[in-house]
Scaffold this active site. Structure first.
Site, PDB file in Angstrom:
ATOM      1  N   SER A 256       0.817  -1.215   0.000  1.00  0.00           N
ATOM      2  CA  SER A 256       0.000   0.000   0.000  1.00  0.00           C
ATOM      3  C   SER A 256       0.854   1.269   0.000  1.00  0.00           C
ATOM      4  CB  SER A 256      -0.936  -0.056   1.199  1.00  0.00           C
ATOM      5  OG  SER A 256      -2.090   0.648   0.911  1.00  0.00           O
ATOM      6  N   LYS A 260       4.287   2.034  -2.265  1.00  0.00           N
ATOM      7  CA  LYS A 260       4.754   3.211  -3.010  1.00  0.00           C
ATOM      8  C   LYS A 260       6.209   3.486  -2.598  1.00  0.00           C
ATOM      9  CE  LYS A 260       0.163   5.261  -1.971  1.00  0.00           C
ATOM     10  NZ  LYS A 260      -0.808   4.614  -2.774  1.00  0.00           N
ATOM     11  N   TRP A 347      -9.914   0.524  -5.460  1.00  0.00           N
ATOM     12  CA  TRP A 347      -9.324   1.829  -5.097  1.00  0.00           C
ATOM     13  C   TRP A 347      -7.891   1.937  -5.641  1.00  0.00           C
ATOM     14  CZ3 TRP A 347     -10.888   6.373  -3.622  1.00  0.00           C
ATOM     15  CH2 TRP A 347     -10.098   7.218  -2.841  1.00  0.00           C
ATOM     16  N   HIS A 397      -7.779  -5.461  -0.312  1.00  0.00           N
ATOM     17  CA  HIS A 397      -6.539  -4.779   0.056  1.00  0.00           C
ATOM     18  C   HIS A 397      -5.859  -5.509   1.219  1.00  0.00           C
ATOM     19  CE1 HIS A 397      -4.149  -1.170  -0.218  1.00  0.00           C
ATOM     20  NE2 HIS A 397      -4.245  -0.961   1.086  1.00  0.00           N
TER      21      HIS A 397
HETATM   22  C1  GCU Z   1      -5.338   4.902   1.580  1.00  0.00           C
HETATM   23  C2  GCU Z   1      -4.694   5.635   0.426  1.00  0.00           C
HETATM   24  C3  GCU Z   1      -3.899   4.713  -0.469  1.00  0.00           C
HETATM   25  C4  GCU Z   1      -2.932   3.906   0.356  1.00  0.00           C
HETATM   26  C5  GCU Z   1      -3.654   3.208   1.485  1.00  0.00           C
HETATM   27  C6  GCU Z   1      -2.755   2.464   2.470  1.00  0.00           C
HETATM   28  O1  GCU Z   1      -6.340   4.072   1.122  1.00  0.00           O
HETATM   29  O2  GCU Z   1      -5.718   6.293  -0.284  1.00  0.00           O
HETATM   30  O3  GCU Z   1      -3.186   5.448  -1.438  1.00  0.00           O
HETATM   31  O4  GCU Z   1      -2.233   3.003  -0.459  1.00  0.00           O
HETATM   32  O5  GCU Z   1      -4.359   4.166   2.254  1.00  0.00           O
HETATM   33  O6  GCU Z   1      -1.596   2.777   2.600  1.00  0.00           O
HETATM   34  O7  GCU Z   1      -3.289   1.596   3.167  1.00  0.00           O
END
Ligand code: GCU
Length: 415
Positions: A256, A260, A347, A397
């Site tokens: 997540s 990144k 998402w 997720h």
């Molecule tokens: C939120 C955010 C995402 C990210 C996520 C996470 O949903 O919008 O961009 O990847 O959190 O880190 O769990």
């Protein structure tokens, strides 16, 4: 006054901002044209690995100035101290240490606590390094693993209240990290709590490793994702000093927002021999121009501290970006990189994550490699593995044992 109240009643967006409605309809994905990863800014073609070295610099520069911000070169000192050690962890199959790394620079210090499991094997071990969300103690029931005292997001399940972690979280992420499978398969795991590098709130960049640098900030200064990635490189500095770690086989992994960070770490630090993005989504593996699920505008509004300020210029204006995320994947070439999605994690735009990999192929091909071996997004739970690996797992997720299992397979294939 009454008039203002009436206005707010009719147009609540005046107070709360426009409500964001994500697009989950493939037919509403705009027509978009991606920058060609093999064309220089001046229009010339990149036609050899030597050309790519130059194009790589150009590409990396754009990600620095426009997306993640420029992270400083490290010119400080790192002190390492083993704070706990188990010579017979996991039923005797592993050694387990927790190491305090003190980063010193400019009269300031930041402590990072790195948890390391290493298999007991003859040779130096390949290691998978990743940041964790709730503290090292969530990876194991072992009561001697320290509970972080850094700022933490409140979370009832993990017993995190008043922004402090607690015992309640101990062992809760054990399955997700599959430490036992890693050890059985000859891999080490190294991890640290991401908030020690930079607490995940908009703190004006005063805490964590940002505090080691007091330069004036500008629109291309590093944000939190940059700080998390930079921290992974400092851990790599330490891993390189260990005899029982094979520094030529250190993979960087993240889920997540930390996915990144893993991608950005892999792009900026080629010592990471393999890179793994788990459900990294917008600002990670997903193409920004698709506008599916989370968008550049939404991420900048919700998390203004994650990216360089410049990134906000592309909110609702993605076509103006000089790069897109397929070029982030291309920055790994010719190293192996794995992109994983969850089918219900719309998402994060699973298809956009796949396409990033696919459109990075021309750069891998320049090196005589395949890259992503399929032109179409594979069916659910059908991993594919070229130099670029991909799967879309059933479910949503999360980083699950299934995902870890594929990463070990992928590392086996390449190492
Ligand atoms: C939120 C955010 C995402 C990210 C996520 C996470 O949903 O919008 O961009 O990847 O959190 O880190 O769990």
């Amino acid at each position: 006054m009454r008039f203002i109240c009436l206005l707010l009643l009719i147009f609540p967006s005046l107070l709360f901002g426009q409500e964001f409605i994500p697009n989950y309809d493939e037919s509403k994905v705009p027509d978009y044209q991606l920058p060609d990863p093999l064309v220089f800014e001046n229009g010339e073609k990149v036609s050899s690995p030597e050309d790519w070295e130059k194009k790589r610099v150009e590409t990396l520069r754009y990600f620095e100035t426009e997306v993640y911000g420029i992270s400083p070169a490290w010119d400080g000192e790192i002190k390492a101290e083993i704070i706990t050690e188990l010579l017979n962890a996991l039923g005797g199959k592993a050694e387990r240490r927790e190491v305090k790394l003190t980063l010193q620079r400019n009269g300031k210090e930041v402590d990072l606590y790195v948890l390391i499991y290493l298999p007991k094997i003859e040779q130096a071990a390949p290691v998978i390094l990743g940041l964790n969300f709730y503290g090292n103690h969530t990876l194991s029931d072992d009561p001697t693993i320290r509970v972080t005292d850094a700022w933490i997001r409140n979370n009832e399940t993990y017993g995190a209240t008043d922004h402090k972690a607690s015992e309640k979280g101990r062992g809760l992420r054990r399955e997700n990290w599959a430490v036992e499978e890693a050890i059985n398969r000859g891999y080490g795991i190294a991890t640290l709590y991401y908030g020690e590098l930079d607490p995940d709130f908009d703190d004006g960049f005063e805490n964590g490793v940002h505090a080691l640098y007091q330069e004036e900030r500008n629109e291309s200064s590093w944000g939190a994702v940059g700080a998390w990635a930079w921290g992974l490189s400092r851990v790599m500095d330490y891993l390189e000093t260990l005899d029982d770690v094979d520094a030529a086989k250190v993979a960087v992994l993240g889920h997540s927002r930390l996915g990144k960070a893993a991608l950005w770490a892999g792009a900026t630090d080629t010592r990471f021999a393999l890179v793994i993005s788990n459900n990294s989504g917008c600002g990670g593996a997903a193409l920004s121009r698709r506008n599916y699920g989370e968008t550049v505008g939404r991420i900048n509004r919700a998390f203004p501290h994650w990216f360089a300020k410049r990134f906000d210029h592309y909110s609702e204006n993605e076509t103006a970006l000089p790069i897109d995320q397929h070029q982030l994947i291309a920055l790994m070439a010719p190293r192996p990189v794995y992109i994983a999605s969850g089918v219900d994690d719309r998402w994060a735009d699973p298809k956009g994550e796949f396409l990033s990999g696919l459109y990075a192929n021309p750069v891998y091909q320049l090196f005589g490699k395949t890259g992503m071996p399929e032109n179409k997004q594979p069916a659910v739970d059908q991993p594919v593995m070229g130099e670029i690996g991909y799967h879309v797992r059933s479910g949503g997720h999360g980083m699950l044992p299934y995902d870890m299992h594929q990463y070990f397979n992928f590392a086996d294939k390449h190492w």
